[in-house]
Design a protein around this motif. Structure first.
Motif, mmCIF file in Angstrom:
data_model
loop_
_atom_site.group_PDB
_atom_site.id
_atom_site.type_symbol
_atom_site.label_atom_id
_atom_site.label_comp_id
_atom_site.label_asym_id
_atom_site.label_seq_id
_atom_site.Cartn_x
_atom_site.Cartn_y
_atom_site.Cartn_z
ATOM 1 N N GLN A 1 0.809 -1.220 0.000
ATOM 2 C CA GLN A 1 0.000 0.000 0.000
ATOM 3 C C GLN A 1 0.840 1.267 0.000
ATOM 4 N N ASN A 2 1.875 1.309 0.820
ATOM 5 C CA ASN A 2 2.722 2.498 0.878
ATOM 6 C C ASN A 2 4.064 2.100 1.501
ATOM 7 N N TRP A 3 4.869 3.078 1.859
ATOM 8 C CA TRP A 3 6.191 2.796 2.419
ATOM 9 C C TRP A 3 6.104 2.021 3.724
ATOM 10 N N ALA A 4 4.991 2.160 4.449
ATOM 11 C CA ALA A 4 4.853 1.483 5.739
ATOM 12 C C ALA A 4 4.461 0.011 5.582
ATOM 13 N N THR A 5 3.886 -0.342 4.438
ATOM 14 C CA THR A 5 3.500 -1.735 4.169
ATOM 15 C C THR A 5 3.923 -2.080 2.746
ATOM 16 N N PRO A 6 5.221 -2.200 2.502
ATOM 17 C CA PRO A 6 5.722 -2.294 1.134
ATOM 18 C C PRO A 6 5.575 -3.654 0.471
ATOM 19 N N LEU A 7 5.337 -4.730 1.227
ATOM 20 C CA LEU A 7 5.260 -6.062 0.637
ATOM 21 C C LEU A 7 3.853 -6.637 0.782
ATOM 22 N N PRO A 8 3.378 -7.366 -0.216
ATOM 23 C CA PRO A 8 2.064 -8.004 -0.112
ATOM 24 C C PRO A 8 2.138 -9.216 0.811
ATOM 25 N N TRP B 1 2.888 -12.624 11.017
ATOM 26 C CA TRP B 1 3.012 -11.943 9.735
ATOM 27 C C TRP B 1 4.238 -11.029 9.700
ATOM 28 N N ALA B 2 4.569 -10.581 8.495
ATOM 29 C CA ALA B 2 5.551 -9.524 8.251
ATOM 30 C C ALA B 2 5.266 -8.950 6.874
ATOM 31 N N ASP B 3 5.384 -7.642 6.736
ATOM 32 C CA ASP B 3 5.116 -7.014 5.439
ATOM 33 C C ASP B 3 6.255 -6.107 4.980
ATOM 34 N N GLY B 4 7.410 -6.209 5.652
ATOM 35 C CA GLY B 4 8.559 -5.407 5.238
ATOM 36 C C GLY B 4 8.534 -3.982 5.736
ATOM 37 N N LYS C 1 15.854 -13.037 -0.185
ATOM 38 C CA LYS C 1 16.195 -11.711 -0.687
ATOM 39 C C LYS C 1 15.702 -11.529 -2.121
ATOM 40 N N GLU C 2 15.710 -12.621 -2.888
ATOM 41 C CA GLU C 2 15.208 -12.551 -4.266
ATOM 42 C C GLU C 2 13.710 -12.242 -4.282
ATOM 43 N N ALA C 3 12.990 -12.797 -3.312
ATOM 44 C CA ALA C 3 11.552 -12.535 -3.218
ATOM 45 C C ALA C 3 11.276 -11.071 -2.904
ATOM 46 N N ILE C 4 12.134 -10.480 -2.075
ATOM 47 C CA ILE C 4 11.974 -9.062 -1.755
ATOM 48 C C ILE C 4 12.118 -8.215 -3.014
ATOM 49 N N LEU C 5 13.138 -8.526 -3.806
ATOM 50 C CA LEU C 5 13.395 -7.750 -5.018
ATOM 51 C C LEU C 5 12.281 -7.909 -6.047
ATOM 52 N N SER C 6 11.652 -9.099 -6.070
ATOM 53 C CA SER C 6 10.584 -9.334 -7.045
ATOM 54 C C SER C 6 9.200 -9.001 -6.495
ATOM 55 N N GLY C 7 9.128 -8.687 -5.205
ATOM 56 C CA GLY C 7 7.847 -8.296 -4.616
ATOM 57 C C GLY C 7 6.867 -9.437 -4.451
ATOM 58 N N HIS C 8 7.353 -10.661 -4.253
ATOM 59 C CA HIS C 8 6.467 -11.801 -4.032
ATOM 60 C C HIS C 8 5.695 -11.651 -2.723
ATOM 61 N N ASN C 9 4.544 -12.326 -2.666
ATOM 62 C CA ASN C 9 3.756 -12.321 -1.437
ATOM 63 C C ASN C 9 4.525 -12.986 -0.298
ATOM 64 N N VAL C 10 4.368 -12.426 0.905
ATOM 65 C CA VAL C 10 4.869 -13.074 2.106
ATOM 66 C C VAL C 10 3.769 -14.032 2.576
#
Length: 345
Positions: free
Chosen positions: A76-83, A249-252, A107-116
């Motif tokens: 959604q924004n900088w506070a919740t950057p990962l799905p 949970w964690a959303d980055g 780390k690869e998942a972070i770069l590609s924006g994969h769901n957590v």
């Protein structure tokens, strides 16, 4: 109605230990041994009695009280950057515990924006109001961010939280966050005493089960660590019904931190939630009132102590049908009615 229902419950409890009842269990509610608070209903799970399964969604003992969440949140924004994505397979029974899992995130998942891949369960009932909410849990396996939560929720203005953050683990303490929402005022300033961070100390406390608890009455909130009261407040105490949740949970974002690269596990040994419903809060829960009446009315058997249940001496799901003599219940009913009448004088 609140004055009348309070008098009803007070009269009920004043007689709860005066008359013997025959072979009934908990039909007239639950009294907390330490606080003497009284509640009408219970959700109690000792997961060591559950059959080990990869998922528990079809287990009738689990499904009676809980439902596994299956929804996601996009970035959604900088506070919740990962799905994030709540997965059915991330909730299961293992080694006598309910397990919620957050899958390792590379780390690869972070770069590609994969769901957590995370986990969440909610109570079947959304009509839980006031009570004593208890859980024995441990959180392990994290090499990075993860948040374990145990909370009651109606909306963003009515929420009671216990949260543990993996990034804050220390060898001799676990920091526990206690929050009554809204924790910010209308200007966005933190409300004093609405949130507290209190360490749970010990020798590597994160590696063993710890008992967490919050009690919610009409007047205040009380938070406990291993049966010890550590925080209380009377700020914006909710007066509406809602659901109970557990999640991992964690959303980055800054709260959870970068998701753990290894699997994280929230293991739950027992849950005990003694609570009222909207109807029982007002003394008009027909099913509860009838069940109590058929069991012979309030007594030292039909009103159960929490200590008797959590020690394993009583099964709150077991309800006997033997009724005490009608004349005993008639006396009880007279005094309850008298207590109600006095409340209006």
């Amino acid at each position: 109605m609140r004055l009348r229902s309070a008098s009803f419950r007070a009269a009920l409890l004043s007689l709860a230990f005066l008359f013997p009842a025959a072979n009934a269990e908990c039909e007239c509610g639950f009294k907390m041994n330490d606080t003497r608070d009284y509640f009408t209903h219970v959700i109690y799970n000792n997961f060591s009695a559950f059959t080990p399964t990869k998922t528990v969604s079809s287990n009738p003992d689990f499904y009676r009280h809980w439902v596994i969440q299956r929804w996601g949140i996009p970035p959604q924004n900088w506070a919740t950057p990962l799905p994030i994505d709540n997965q059915l397979d991330n909730v299961y029974i293992q080694d006598g515990n309910l397990v919620l899992k957050q899958e390792g995130y590379s780390k690869e998942a972070i770069l590609s924006g994969h769901n957590v891949s995370v986990a969440s369960i909610a109570s079947q009932s959304g009509d839980i109001i006031h009570g004593s909410f208890r859980i024995e849990l441990k959180m392990e396996g994290a090499t990075g961010g993860s948040v374990a939560g145990f909370f009651w929720y109606h909306d963003d203005q009515n929420e009671i939280d216990i949260e543990i953050l993996a990034k804050e683990f220390k060898p001799d303490s676990v920091l526990v966050h206690y929050t009554t929402h809204p924790a910010l005022d209308e200007s966005g300033v933190l409300v004093k005493n609405a949130t507290e961070v209190i360490p749970l100390r010990g020798d590597d406390p994160a590696s063993s089960f710890q008992a967490h608890r919050f009690d919610w009455t009409g007047e205040e909130l009380r938070f406990y660590q291993n049966s010890r009261l550590v925080h209380a407040n009377a700020l914006r105490v909710p007066q509406v019904p809602g659901y109970v949740y557990m999640n991992l949970w964690a959303d980055g974002g800054p709260w959870s931190g970068t998701p753990s690269t290894t699997d994280v596990f929230m293991s739950v040994k027992t849950i005990a939630i003694y609570h009222n419903t909207s109807a029982s809060e007002e003394g008009i829960d027909k099913a509860f009132n009838l069940r109590c009446e058929k069991a012979g009315g309030p007594s030292n058997i039909t009103v159960c102590l929490d200590t008797s249940i959590e020690s394993g001496n009583l099964d709150p799901s077991s309800v006997a049908s033997v009724i005490t003599p009608v004349q005993v219940w008639a006396v009880v009913l007279f005094w309850v009615t008298f207590g109600v009448a006095v409340s209006f004088v």
